[in-house]
Design an enzyme around this catalytic site. Structure first.
Site, PDB file in Angstrom:
ATOM      1  N   LYS A  71       0.817  -1.218   0.000  1.00  0.00           N
ATOM      2  CA  LYS A  71       0.000   0.000   0.000  1.00  0.00           C
ATOM      3  C   LYS A  71       0.851   1.269   0.000  1.00  0.00           C
ATOM      4  CE  LYS A  71      -4.198  -1.920   2.056  1.00  0.00           C
ATOM      5  NZ  LYS A  71      -5.234  -1.767   3.106  1.00  0.00           N
ATOM      6  N   ASP A 107     -10.211   2.428   1.767  1.00  0.00           N
ATOM      7  CA  ASP A 107     -10.373   1.845   3.097  1.00  0.00           C
ATOM      8  C   ASP A 107     -11.114   2.809   4.022  1.00  0.00           C
ATOM      9  OD1 ASP A 107      -9.099  -0.542   2.518  1.00  0.00           O
ATOM     10  OD2 ASP A 107      -7.133   0.171   3.152  1.00  0.00           O
TER      11      ASP A 107
END
Length: 278
Positions: A71, A107
């Site tokens: 990420k 997210d």
């Protein structure tokens, strides 16, 4: 070129455990979209990540989701990024445009929408266990939900203090994690404690109010010891966040309707059960 399928996927190391291909395939089937969403294993170095991403762009991928441990790499290699991704310090979405790579982080909205599914009044005080990358996204989600007071605790206090300084949070020592729940409206576990193969999370939930919401962001196991102990409270399991965070990517790459519902969750539960028996 109408018959050329849309290509997307999820990249990580390992990545075979991911349920994201099931989610996107279900939505594509519902919308009768000619597309494929596949798991892409990329060894945990930035050089490997860059090389694979270049290849995916060359063969015409629309974009990918990104999971551990890439990420941060995803944000670094992007030419442009959303404010959310920049604030989170990580990206779980890369969209491949003609002349650049765009990074985003779903997210945050994924967790916020998972909470909204359970309550339209999340309260004023949230407690976060853990201070890793997942905690950053949860912090931003709680701020988006309008939670005024956020307290963070971590086994390594220095990491908690670093996040607290960045986002304006309160910090308590790890051995005070039960006491700080007194009056809290929302508890979120972002640590690995309670995951399959990890030690259990030891915490006393009795100080929580009866209407408090308790969330665990992992889905292996789906019912963690924390959620099992919280049967008298509203609980949010890891599938809720997983389904909601998938929505922006599907809508961006496949241009179809992505609906989070009980049917989708039942499909995922069936897949989890299948994997447990094979």
């Amino acid at each position: 070129m109408k018959n050329v399928p849309i290509l997307a996927g999820v990249a990580g190391w390992p990545v075979t455990y991911s349920l994201s291909p099931v989610i996107h395939s279900t939505w594509a089937h519902r919308a009768n979209i000619n597309g494929y969403y596949i798991p892409i294993a990329i060894e945990p170095t930035e050089d490997d990540f860059r090389a694979v991403i270049a290849g995916l762009r060359k063969v015409g991928f629309a974009g990918i989701n990104v999971t551990k441990p890439h990420k941060e790499n995803a944000l670094r290699i992007a030419d442009d990024a959303s404010g959310t991704a920049k604030s989170a310090g990580a990206a779980n979405m890369l969209t491949f445009r003609e002349d650049h790579i765009y990074a985003d982080n779903s997210d945050v909205v994924g967790f916020a929408n998972a909470v909204k599914d359970h309550t339209d009044q999340p309260g004023d005080h949230g407690v976060i266990l853990g201070a890793g990358g997942a905690a950053r996204g949860v912090i931003l989600a709680l701020k988006e939900l309008g939670i005024q007071k956020i307290t963070i605790t971590n086994r390594t206090r220095e990491k908690a203090e670093a996040l607290a300084a960045e986002f304006g949070l309160a910090v308590v020592d790890w051995d005070k994690r039960s006491e700080v729940l007194d009056g809290a409206d929302l508890l979120v576990n972002t640590t690995s404690l309670g995951m399959t193969g990890q030690p259990p999370l030891e915490i006393d939930l009795s100080p929580l109010k009866s209407k408090s919401v308790i969330a665990d962001i992992v889905y292996s196991p789906l019912e963690t010891p924390l959620l099992r102990a919280a049967k008298n409270h509203h609980t949010i399991d890891g599938l809720a966040m997983l389904m909601h965070q998938a929505v922006p990517g599907f809508e961006q790459w496949f241009r179809g309707n992505a609906k989070v519902d009980e049917d989708l969750k039942n499909i995922l539960l069936k897949e989890i059960k299948r994997r447990e028996t094979t």
